[in-house]
Design a protein around this motif. Structure first.
Motif, short mmCIF file in Angstrom:
data_model
loop_
_atom_site.label_atom_id
_atom_site.label_comp_id
_atom_site.label_asym_id
_atom_site.label_seq_id
_atom_site.Cartn_x
_atom_site.Cartn_y
_atom_site.Cartn_z
N PHE A 1 0.83 -1.21 0.00
CA PHE A 1 0.00 0.00 0.00
C PHE A 1 0.86 1.25 0.00
O PHE A 1 0.49 2.26 -0.62
N LEU A 2 1.98 1.23 0.71
CA LEU A 2 2.89 2.37 0.66
C LEU A 2 3.43 2.60 -0.74
O LEU A 2 3.60 3.74 -1.18
N ARG A 3 3.68 1.51 -1.46
CA ARG A 3 4.21 1.64 -2.82
C ARG A 3 3.16 2.13 -3.80
O ARG A 3 3.46 2.90 -4.71
N ALA A 4 1.92 1.68 -3.63
CA ALA A 4 0.89 1.95 -4.63
C ALA A 4 0.02 3.17 -4.33
O ALA A 4 -0.75 3.58 -5.19
N ARG A 5 0.16 3.76 -3.16
CA ARG A 5 -0.76 4.85 -2.82
C ARG A 5 -0.49 6.12 -3.63
O ARG A 5 -1.35 7.00 -3.72
N ASN A 6 0.70 6.24 -4.21
CA ASN A 6 1.02 7.42 -5.01
C ASN A 6 1.05 7.13 -6.51
O ASN A 6 1.55 7.95 -7.29
N PHE A 7 0.54 5.97 -6.91
CA PHE A 7 0.44 5.66 -8.34
C PHE A 7 -0.60 6.56 -8.99
O PHE A 7 -1.45 7.16 -8.33
#
Length: 373
Positions: A257-263
């Motif tokens: 979620f940390l990786r994908a929250r700024n996609f």
């Protein structure tokens, strides 16, 4: 629900799973074994499944019947493996069965039994394939543990209980225990990891410190303390193991979620006014499923291993429960009975291997980069 299973994505995942032959056949084998174990009372039982007495059908395996009901002297539960009880059922409750049961059954078989109530005779009993339950003690055996024979295919334990019956019931308890623990611990771990990874900041920082404190608590000591305060049973043990198992998936879900929250698709959803809950579980969670499913084989094997270990140490289920860990403990205490060790090892190895193969197939089916020929 029908749309979910009929969607092209679900069909592609199912085809990927079927293409993994090891996972597909492991699912079939494990499913057949598990379904059979769910109906363990129909496979291994020391009470008849069906009894014909005076022209009426009864199910002693699922309903209480006293010996007095069949014409005996006592109002306690009938012991169906005794020759007197079998004679009473077959002859319709003749009193002569209490004095000469074997002669009466022989006379009934020869057709020479004289009775004024001939229509009530010729009762019968339908037994399970294994006429022993997990707690049935065979008093006719001279030594314990006894080696395999025609009556006990894998021998008996140190209390002359049938090993096959205990394996069937123990397999069911271990599998249900593992599935329940994995289901609830996954829900808690995924929800907590999603909240920490999506919101970040102080929410993530505070929850991380709380999780670190909780992870530092030794599960075995807590269970020992609880065993001293309460009588540990199946629901309590499931609850205690879930309390310490949910943190396993938390780190993986949080990182995804940390990786994908700024996609870009996450930012676009926020700009369109989509709620945080919908973004988390509708858009981010499906993309984190591969990493999450990677840990499921380890989670379910760890939960079953935890139950086996606790039973082996004596802090798990009560002795009245059929347990693979208790069978392993008996194998350690009775090295002169190798059939106990082989039975426990093969059962646990088969169960864990099949579950690992199945969940590896599920993981690969959800991985869009995985292709099968």
């Amino acid at each position: 629900m029908k749309k979910i299973f009929k969607s092209p994505l679900s069909k592609r995942r199912w085809q990927n799973f079927k293409s993994n032959r090891r996972a597909y056949w492991s699912l079939w084998i494990f499913g057949i074994i598990f379904v059979l174990c769910l109906f363990a009372e129909l496979i291994a039982n020391d009470k008849p499944l069906l009894v014909s007495f005076k022209g009426e059908l009864h199910s002693p395996a699922f309903k209480y019947y006293s010996e007095f009901y069949f014409g005996g002297d006592f109002k306690t539960e009938a012991i169906y493996q005794e020759i007197e009880t079998q004679c009473l059922i077959k002859t319709g409750g003749l009193e002569v069965c209490l004095d000469e049961p074997e002669e009466t059954i022989t006379s009934l078989g020869n057709g020479s039994l004289e009775s004024s109530n001939q229509e009530t005779l010729k009762g019968w009993m339908l037994w399970a394939p294994i006429p022993y339950s997990f707690n049935t003690i065979n008093y006719d055996i001279d030594r314990a543990p006894s080696p395999p024979d025609n009556n006990h295919f894998l021998g008996t334990d140190d209390q002359t209980r049938d090993v096959v019956a205990r394996i069937i019931y123990g397999f069911r308890i271990s599998t249900i225990f593992g599935l329940i623990v994995v289901f609830f611990s996954s829900i808690i771990g995924i929800a907590a990891g999603a909240i920490m990874g999506y919101f970040g900041g102080w929410v993530d920082l505070i929850l991380q410190r709380l999780v670190e404190i909780w992870d530092g608590m030794p599960m075995l000591y807590v269970i020992i303390i609880m065993a001293a305060l309460f009588n540990i049973n199946f629901p309590i043990l499931v609850f205690l193991v879930i309390l310490f198992s949910w943190t396993g998936l938390l780190g993986v879900v949080r990182a995804e979620f940390l990786r994908a929250r700024n996609f870009e698709y996450t930012r676009a959803a926020r700009a369109m006014g989509v709620s945080d809950t919908k973004i988390m579980f509708r858009h981010l969670l499906p993309n984190a499923m591969v990493a999450t499913l990677t840990f499921l084989p380890f989670t379910i094997t760890a939960s079953i291993g935890t139950l086996t270990t606790l039973d082996f140490l004596g802090y798990g289920l009560p002795p009245s429960y059929p347990s693979l860990g208790e069978l392993a403990l008996q194998a350690k205490n009775n090295l002169q009975a190798p059939w106990l060790a082989f039975s426990a090892f093969i059962t646990l190895a088969t169960m864990l291997s099949l579950l690992v193969f199945v969940f590896e197939g599920v993981r690969d089916a959800f991985d869009p980069r995985k292709t099968f020929k």
